[in-house]
Design a protein around this motif. Sequence first.
Motif, PDB file in Angstrom:
ATOM      1  N   ASN A  97       0.803  -1.229   0.000  1.00 26.43           N
ATOM      2  CA  ASN A  97       0.000   0.000   0.000  1.00 26.43           C
ATOM      3  C   ASN A  97       0.835   1.277   0.000  1.00 26.43           C
ATOM      4  N   TYR A  98       2.152   1.152  -0.014  1.00 26.67           N
ATOM      5  CA  TYR A  98       2.996   2.345   0.137  1.00 26.67           C
ATOM      6  C   TYR A  98       2.685   3.408  -0.927  1.00 26.67           C
ATOM      7  N   LEU A  99       2.463   2.969  -2.157  1.00 27.04           N
ATOM      8  CA  LEU A  99       2.187   3.986  -3.190  1.00 27.04           C
ATOM      9  C   LEU A  99       0.821   4.624  -2.984  1.00 27.04           C
ATOM     10  N   ASN A 100      -0.126   3.849  -2.452  1.00 27.35           N
ATOM     11  CA  ASN A 100      -1.432   4.435  -2.103  1.00 27.35           C
ATOM     12  C   ASN A 100      -1.273   5.444  -0.969  1.00 27.35           C
ATOM     13  N   TYR A 101      -0.411   5.114  -0.010  1.00 29.60           N
ATOM     14  CA  TYR A 101      -0.136   6.063   1.075  1.00 29.60           C
ATOM     15  C   TYR A 101       0.524   7.323   0.515  1.00 29.60           C
ATOM     16  N   HIS A 102       1.483   7.093  -0.368  1.00 30.95           N
ATOM     17  CA  HIS A 102       2.264   8.212  -0.901  1.00 30.95           C
ATOM     18  C   HIS A 102       1.356   9.274  -1.544  1.00 30.95           C
ATOM     19  N   LYS A 103       0.383   8.796  -2.340  1.00 32.39           N
ATOM     20  CA  LYS A 103      -0.560   9.718  -3.006  1.00 32.39           C
ATOM     21  C   LYS A 103      -1.224  10.631  -1.988  1.00 32.39           C
ATOM     22  N   ALA A 147      11.837   7.793  -6.997  1.00 27.90           N
ATOM     23  CA  ALA A 147      12.983   8.389  -7.703  1.00 27.90           C
ATOM     24  C   ALA A 147      12.518   9.302  -8.838  1.00 27.90           C
ATOM     25  N   ALA A 148      11.323   9.050  -9.362  1.00 26.78           N
ATOM     26  CA  ALA A 148      10.841   9.823 -10.518  1.00 26.78           C
ATOM     27  C   ALA A 148       9.862  10.932 -10.114  1.00 26.78           C
ATOM     28  N   ASP A 149       9.589  11.076  -8.830  1.00 23.16           N
ATOM     29  CA  ASP A 149       8.551  12.012  -8.381  1.00 23.16           C
ATOM     30  C   ASP A 149       9.126  13.427  -8.193  1.00 23.16           C
TER      31      ASP A 149
END
Length: 246
Positions: free
Chosen positions: A167-173, A223-225
């Motif tokens: 879920n890390y990318l969901n958290y990140h958003k 890295a791309a954000d």
Amino acid sequence: MATTNTENGDQGRHQEVGHKSLLQSDALYQYILETSVYPREPECMKELRDITAKHPWNIMTTSADEGQFLNMLLKLINAKNTMEIGVYTGYSLLATALAIPDDGKILAMDINRENYELGLPVIQKAGVAHKIDFREGPALPLLDQMLQDEKNHGSFDFIFVDADKDNYLNYHKRLLDLVKVGGLIGYDNTLWNGSVVAPPDAPLRKYVRYYRDFVLELNKALAADPRIEICQLPVGDGITLCRRVK
Ligand code: SAM
Ligand code: CA
């Protein structure tokens, strides 16, 4: 003389509680712990570490060197309003609670209250429990709820993410809206047991294999954000610090 893992055949050391290091030499890691970490570890942190060591899921705990790192980092950035996703018995939570000022806050989330309550008496004895607002339940719906209130936007100085890696990318958003510009998000376990560089046929434990692709995807995305500056450190199991810049 420090030898490497493969040289001295003590591969097992990395499996022990507290031996959470990607350093190739266990002797070197032990040196760091014994010279710089354990002698300066607050008594309450040691007590919590000892309690956690007896728990069957102790592999999940934050290592003492990472606890020391988090404590120092929070002081350096003068963090006051913080969040933690993934508490377990509370070692990183206590490191945070000891670092922030008396009127500082930690919004702490975990689906499991029982493990938090195992460490809670130590946190209470340390006199820092009043800084913690513990919420039992999955973090994602709670973040969505928080985002509905404009006053939560850009309000966090520091957020530590140490829970379900898928879920890390969901958290990140969501967290990028909740952390302030100039604030930090720390994603933990971003080197995922070293498995991020394991060959496809490497014998990995089932859960390591399952989450590996999510960690690889996260690392690429961070890295791309362009909204963040990043720094990935080989502390513990790898921590990626993300500083929000826009
Ligand atoms: N930071 C902790 C420490 O210092 O000991 C370790 C956290 S442990 C690696 C991961 C925790 O995430 C577990 O306690 C687990 O219950 C929790 N967790 C898993 N999925 C979650 C979710 N969806 N929301 C909140 N917590 C979750
Ligand atoms: Ca972790």
